[in-house]
Enzyme design. Structure first.
Site, mmCIF file in Angstrom:
data_model
loop_
_atom_site.group_PDB
_atom_site.id
_atom_site.type_symbol
_atom_site.label_atom_id
_atom_site.label_comp_id
_atom_site.label_asym_id
_atom_site.label_seq_id
_atom_site.Cartn_x
_atom_site.Cartn_y
_atom_site.Cartn_z
ATOM 1 N N SER A 40 -6.639 -4.666 67.209
ATOM 2 C CA SER A 40 -6.623 -5.622 68.315
ATOM 3 C C SER A 40 -5.312 -6.382 68.463
ATOM 4 C CB SER A 40 -7.768 -6.622 68.147
ATOM 5 O OG SER A 40 -9.017 -5.989 68.313
ATOM 6 N N GLU A 74 29.618 22.994 50.362
ATOM 7 C CA GLU A 74 30.498 22.085 51.087
ATOM 8 C C GLU A 74 31.696 22.764 51.743
ATOM 9 O OE1 GLU A 74 30.035 19.021 51.814
ATOM 10 O OE2 GLU A 74 28.286 18.587 50.577
#
Length: 959
Positions: free
Chosen positions: A383, A106
């Protein structure tokens, strides 16, 4: 001379140097002016941002501020604080390995800077210039403490300025150890754990001093994306993140290479303990909330520790219905525990997400932990894509009606053969009928007529992005699939009248300082109301009469579409890979997917289970609609509903039989012409007919005075056409048609003829629209011919054969002989209910081809049906002989006189059969109600196929 030249050269060089110096000086002056301006303006703006910055609040810095999530009604769902008790530890109780892990990943220069790392800012600036603002953060641990506890999480210049200012102030007020302790005790680690001590207990069931270097590295990697690196949900990503932290620890000298390799070799699953937090009913929805907030620039960390009030679109009652439908057998009976399903439920009018069913399993049974089948799935839609890619773009761009015709026939493209789910072809069908029974060939032809680029653009406007388009995409064969959430968003646009809203889960966010951020979806008009309504009306037919009947709910106006995908090559069985249903009312839109994680020989949807998607839709829609008014879909003013003669494609008139009337939708200004009502004609003298029944003498009337003088010559020409057409038809019947036998011989073997007529299996005739090209009457001469044709046809109410006049009438007598007892295409449909059941449905191909190929000539006033029919005989086995392949199964004998009279005109038997084949067919039919008419039986394959009753029974088959 040479010296002079050299002097000139030196002068030119000196002049160039002066010009360069002057240019450089001007650039520097401009840059200085620009810098002064920027600094002046920037200083003023920076001062304004700093002046507006909040003060350092010790209470806010000590503990995280829990965020609260509310549902669509404003009721509190839960506080995002985690279920685990927060454990706060002093700096001296935090092991060095843990501190080093967080520092390495960090803020490696944490103990050296004064709150802002200038070197890190430089690297972030380069990344942001290259990849865009916000691509890489430069925040130190001190800045993260300020950002998460005091500022709004949005990535703006104002926040960055305030963040840097407050970080410097925080460093002045607190020590490095105090700041690091604030950070480690407040950040969120996922799984409801705030603070590193709580996270150690949740993931490893250990205290901080018991953690190994690898465990500390795993925890250090979580705060950046707590849910994304969650070792329970995404173990592979967690391993990669831990490897990154271990690599940085080695790079900065905190551990050796040997230690890094040792810790990296241990699997994450060996480290973590059994998950304590069980999923709740809202987990799938909250996952989507986190995704939508991240799109808006709000991090997950801010959600869990930023004190936000998040107002969502969640309907808790609907969510409970969806969860119970997936996790129990109350709605349907699932085949096994591996069977998966995902459901997305939206508000049709706004796109607001009301519920998400992300998974069937919860808790210990959740094999695919964290995977959301409603939002993260990527499977071929089958479909269900047809309204989006094939039919809606054609209606929108080309003003198709719902009666637009395509020929359903064998189709091969680029070496690939396409077929329908029932392996049969129906001839000419409307797009309504094609959607109703989910035929593939008409969909592919519609897609090709629209064009791939148009279809692609239309789908993109509905939230479905397709990189490339191929004919297979027209029937849902995607290379990269879609999710139920995407599909429901697209279908909702049809239900809302053509307006698309991107599905969203968050209405607004309220920050601790009272500021609100609205996140509702903006509306986007993607099609006109007429297009949306036509699609909706056809999808109504799917639910009411077609493949989606099992999804229907009594009392609800529902439109929807089914979809399935084929099994992969090498998998043998009667089933599918995916089964979908997507549908909507005016209130709700839902999309349902069912299937397995991997389709294998053992795991695929069996035939008996492919209705589960429809049944889930029915259950959810019926339950969420209880007690709520659901309006019906309203037809817009731009669309008209007309009664159409299904045999001609023209508007029905007063003499159209009710059985021949269908209702279809058209845009105003695109309506077909109305059929002309025939005028009565004076009877003509009966021509003597030796040896024939006098009751049928009217069949051989002479041409009336209204007919052209050269009718006989025209008849000869048209007869020649018929001869050629009949030859071609006979060739297209697979050479199975036996030669016609003498009449007496047929009478002796009625049982054999019946065997020839009967198909191998019962195939009731489907009463589909059989449509001819509408004829324009703009030209007076052509109008006269049309009138003659319709008059001739309707005069056949006396059981006359209308076929003889069809050539003169420009091909219209076949379509208009609505009440005729003679031969012709209409005779087949009127005889479909005869007792012997031997009627054949032919002629559909001819009219469908005419409509398809001559669609642009509908109103040109050209009686060109002979030419179009002649050019398209290869596409139809039964569309040329004006009833040659038809059979009057009622067994009447009214045509015997005319038939025998024709046989005595001096023509040979073969000429008689070709010239007036329909009359001979009727003659043979009348002599024996069970006689063999082979053309009718053989041409069944190229006609309408199975009847509507059979289609309904087969509606559960694969599409």
């Amino acid at each position: 001379m040479g010296k002079k030249i050299n002097d000139n050269s030196n002068g030119e060089r000196q002049g160039k140097r002066k010009n360069k110096k002057r240019f450089a000086r001007n650039v520097l002056l401009f840059a200085a002016f620009l810098m002064v301006f920027v600094l002046s303006f920037g200083s003023y703006q920076t001062y304004a941002y700093i002046d507006d910055a909040p003060t350092l609040d010790a209470n806010k810095l000590s503990l995280p501020q829990s965020s609260t999530i509310y549902d669509a009604e404003g009721n509190k769902i839960q506080d995002i604080v985690g279920k685990e008790h927060r454990k706060v530890v002093a700096f001296d109780d935090i092991p060095t390995e843990v501190i080093n892990a967080f520092i390495a990943v960090e803020d490696v220069r944490f103990f050296d800077h004064n709150g802002v790392d200038i070197k890190r800012i430089g690297g972030a600036v380069v990344a942001n210039v290259k990849d865009g603002f916000g691509a890489e953060g430069a925040s130190t641990i001190t800045q993260q403490v300020v950002k998460n506890m005091l500022l709004e999480p949005e990535k703006t210049m104002k926040r960055k300025v305030q963040e840097a200012y407050l970080a410097v102030q925080l460093e002045k007020k607190y020590s490095k150890q105090e700041i690091l302790s604030m950070y480690l005790n407040k950040i969120y680690f996922g799984q409801g754990a705030y603070g590193v001590a709580t996270a150690a207990d949740v993931y490893f069931n250990k205290s901080l001093d018991e953690l190994t270097t690898g465990e500390a590295a795993l925890l250090a990697g979580l705060p950046q994306r707590p849910s994304g690196y969650d070792p329970y949900k995404h173990p592979e990503l967690a391993i990669d993140r831990r490897a990154t932290v271990l690599g940085l620890m080695k790079q900065h000298g905190f551990i050796s290479e040997k230690e890094r390799e040792k810790e990296a070799s241990i699997s994450v699953q060996e480290l973590i303990v059994e998950q304590k937090k069980q999923p709740t009913t809202n987990d799938a929805f909250i996952d989507q909330v986190i995704t939508d907030l991240e799109k808006a620039g709000i991090s997950e960390e801010a959600l869990y520790s930023g004190g936000l009030e998040v107002y969502t679109t969640l309907d808790q009652g609907a969510q409970e219905i969806v969860d119970k439908a997936l996790t129990t057998n109350r709605a349907v009976t699932y085949p096994d525990e591996k069977f998966r399903a995902g459901i997305s439920l939206l508000d049709t009018q706004t796109g607001a997400i009301r519920a998400i069913g992300g998974n069937r399993q919860t808790g210990e049974n959740d094999v695919q932990k964290g995977f959301n089948y409603a939002t993260q799935l990527e499977r071929s839609p089958g479909s269900t894509i047809k309204p989006i890619l094939d039919y809606a773009p054609g209606i929108e761009k080309h003003k198709w009606s719902t009666n637009k015709q395509f020929v359903d026939e064998e189709l091969e493209l680029n070496g690939k053969e396409f077929s329908n789910w029932n392996d049969e072809f129906q001839g000419s069908v409307s797009i309504r009928e094609a959607l109703k029974w989910s035929y593939n060939i008409p969909a592919i032809k519609a897609f090709m007529e629209v064009g791939g680029e148009e279809a692609q653009a239309f789908a993109k406007d509905l939230g479905i992005s397709i990189d490339q388009t191929y004919p297979a995409y027209a029937i849902g064969g995607f290379a990269k699939g879609i999710s139920p959430l995407q599909l429901s968003g697209a279908y909702a646009a049809f239900g809302s009248g053509g307006t698309f809203h991107e599905p969203y889960s968050v209405e607004k966010v309220v920050y601790p300082n009272g500021k609100e951020l609205a996140l509702t979806s903006e509306s986007n008009r993607v099609m006109n109301e007429g297009t949306a309504y036509m699609i909706t009306d056809m999808l109504r037919t799917v639910v009411q009469e077609g493949t989606g009947m099992q999804a229907g709910v009594n009392g609800l106006d529902i439109a929807g579409k089914t979809g399935t995908t084929n099994l992969s090559e090498g998998i043998n069985g009667d089933g599918t890979s995916d089964a979908w249903f997507s549908g909507y009312t005016t209130n709700y839109t839902a999309a349902v997917w069912t299937g397995y994680d991997q389709t294998t020989q053992e795991s695929y949807i069996r035939k008996k289970d492919d209705d589960i998607a429809k049944l889930l839709f029915k259950h959810v829609i019926s339950k969420v609609s209880e007690g709520k008014e659901t309006k019906s879909f309203e037809k817009p003013e731009s669309v008209v509903e007309l009664k159409i003669d299904k045999n001609t494609g023209l508007r029905a008139n007063g003499q159209t039989s009710s059985s021949d009337i269908i209702k279809e939708l058209y845009f105003k200004g695109e309506e077909p012409k109305k059929a002309v009502i025939p005028k009565p004609k004076k009877p003509e003298p009966v021509k003597e007919d030796n040896g024939n029944d006098s009751n049928n003498s009217e069949a051989d009337k002479k041409p009336t005075s209204d007919q052209p003088a050269n009718e006989e010559e025209s008849d000869k020409k048209d007869s020649t056409k018929e001869d050629n057409n009949v030859d071609q038809v006979e060739e297209n019947v697979d050479n199975n048609e036996p030669k016609k036998e003498p009449e007496e011989e047929k009478k002796e073997e009625p049982s054999e003829s019946n065997k020839e007529q009967e198909p191998a299996k019962e195939e009731p005739v489907e009463e589909e629209p059989v449509e001819e090209e509408p004829q324009s009457t703009d030209d007076p001469a052509e109008e006269q011919e049309s009138d003659q044709g319709t008059e001739e046809d309707n005069s056949s109410n006396s059981n006359n054969d209308s076929t003889g006049n069809s050539d003169t009438n420009g091909g219209t007598s076949e379509g208009n002989a609505d009440n005729s007892g003679g031969s012709g295409e209409n005779e087949e449909e009127s005889n479909t209910g005869s007792s012997n059941g031997n009627s054949s449905n032919t002629g559909g191909n001819e009219t469908g081809e005419t409509n398809e190929d001559n669609a642009s000539d509908e109103d040109n006033g050209n009686n060109a049906s002979d030419e179009s029919n002649a050019s398209e005989e290869s596409n139809s086995d039964s569309g040329t002989t004006n009833g040659n392949n038809n059979q009057n199964s009622s067994g009447n004998t009214n045509n015997n006189g005319s038939n025998e009279n024709n046989e005595t005109q001096g023509s040979n038997a073969e000429s008689d059969e070709n010239q007036d084949s329909s009359e001979e067919t009727n003659k043979e039919s009348n002599d024996s109600s069970t006689s063999n008419v082979t053309n009718s039986g053989n041409n069944t394959d190229s006609s309408q196929g199975e009847g509507e009753t059979t289609q309904k029974q087969k509606s559960n088959n694969n599409e």
